[in-house]
Enzyme design. Structure first.
Site, PDB file in Angstrom:
ATOM      1  N   GLY A 158       1.148  -5.976   0.031  1.00 46.76           N
ATOM      2  CA  GLY A 158       0.039  -6.177   0.154  1.00 46.76           C
ATOM      3  C   GLY A 158       0.270  -6.567  -2.259  1.00 46.76           C
ATOM      4  N   GLU A 203       2.811  -6.755   7.707  1.00 51.38           N
ATOM      5  CA  GLU A 203       1.408  -6.410   8.801  1.00 51.38           C
ATOM      6  C   GLU A 203       1.576  -6.590  10.250  1.00 51.38           C
ATOM      7  OE1 GLU A 203       0.078  -7.019   4.233  1.00 51.38           O
ATOM      8  OE2 GLU A 203       1.125  -8.309   5.630  1.00 51.38           O
ATOM      9  N   GLU A 231       0.095  -9.700  -2.262  1.00 49.76           N
ATOM     10  CA  GLU A 231      -1.284 -10.527  -1.952  1.00 49.76           C
ATOM     11  C   GLU A 231      -1.692 -10.030  -3.790  1.00 49.76           C
ATOM     12  OE1 GLU A 231      -3.606  -9.183   1.332  1.00 49.76           O
ATOM     13  OE2 GLU A 231      -2.557  -8.118   0.996  1.00 49.76           O
ATOM     14  N   ALA A 237       0.735  -0.775   0.007  1.00 56.81           N
ATOM     15  CA  ALA A 237      -0.021  -0.092   0.011  1.00 56.81           C
ATOM     16  C   ALA A 237       1.031   1.035  -0.190  1.00 56.81           C
ATOM     17  CB  ALA A 237      -1.361   0.134   1.118  1.00 56.81           C
TER      18      ALA A 237
END
Length: 299
Positions: free
Chosen positions: A143, A166, A146, A98
């Site tokens: 992310g 995270e 991901e 992010a």
């Protein structure tokens, strides 16, 4: 747009231009390349291009990625795009996760909207009816990893470094890792990566089953600009071409069958029924008898 069986360069250039029509006039954080696929159509390559931000997932990047995914989804697996590759256009990172600088300025409502857009984009990517590949030669964190988990295949360089940090930021993975990662490498190994937040190398990722191909990147190649990512991208493009040598209908139905593996033979039988009466199946039998390569038309 339908692409002829043996598209000329001009025809494919027109095809590529048509595929770009939905992008805005502003410079996009995604650079698009196209490669011809065997038999028909092409391989679309999306190169993440935010070098100053290590390709962090900004609102604009997610919006542009969603447009590409929606366009491929609208083709329904029978259009010009036979395979999709997501890679980086710089050596800084595949994707650092992010965009925390952008996230810092968001209100709570804006954050919720961003997460909704991010999750829905990743969900649509994971459900595309064509083979998708992540080409990762450097870092893919949070992310970014991901995003890689949403594709059908992952090609890592030995220079890759991936992880889910995270919990060290007092949050948890929020774009699919808590369920996509266990499905891929098992719950025990997924817990290890998620709870420790540790980073793993390309070699360990291959050992864990996190990637499908591991490309050796020599130390001198890692230091040379563009060498590592170019090498990993080349292997990814070749993987896409190898896949596209198969019959288009057969590939679509094989993906459907494997994605429904928990239904057992029901899923396989349904998919097999869909290829029994295809022209491509008869062409393969004829080509075998005539000792030549088959020419598939996707019907």
């Amino acid at each position: 747009m339908r692409v002829s069986l043996r598209p000329s360069l001009l025809q494919y250039q027109r095809y590529a231009i048509t595929q770009k029509r939905f992008l805005s006039a502003d410079p996009s954080p995604i650079v698009v390349q196209h490669h011809l696929a065997p038999h028909s159509g092409g391989i679309r390559v999306l190169l993440l291009d935010r070098p100053a931000n290590r390709n962090a997932l900004s609102r604009r990047l997610i919006a542009d990625l969603r447009k590409h995914i929606q366009h491929i989804k609208d083709e329904g697996g029978v259009g010009g795009t036979r395979a999709l590759i997501i890679a980086s256009n710089n050596d800084n990172a595949f994707c650092a996760g992010a965009d925390l600088k952008e996230r810092k300025g968001m209100s709570q409502d804006e954050t919720k909207q961003f997460l909704h857009d991010l999750r829905s984009t990743f969900r649509e990517l994971a459900s595309l009816p064509i083979p998708t590949i992540s080409a990762i030669s450097s870092t893919a964190l949070g992310g970014g990893l991901e995003l890689g988990l949403c594709t059908t295949f992952r090609v890592f360089g030995s220079s890759a470094m991936v992880g889910l940090p995270e919990t060290r930021l007092a949050i948890i993975p929020g774009a699919g890792a808590t369920y996509r990662l266990p499905a891929l490498i098992g719950a025990s190994r997924a817990r290890d990566l998620i709870l420790t937040g540790r980073r793993v190398s390309g070699a360990e990722a291959y050992f864990l089953g996190l990637c499908n191909r591991l490309v050796e990147v020599l130390p001198e190649e890692q230091k040379a600009e563009g060498k590592a990512r170019g090498k990993v991208l080349d292997v990814s493009v070749q993987l896409a071409k190898d896949i596209c040598e198969g019959g288009p209908v057969a590939l679509r139905e094989a993906m459907r069958a494997v994605n429904g593996w928990q239904r057992g033979e029901v899923s396989e039988n349904e998919a097999y029924d869909n290829i029994l009466n295809t022209e491509d199946r008869l062409e393969a039998l004829k080509a075998f008898a005539e000792k030549r390569k088959p020419v598939f038309k996707g019907r």
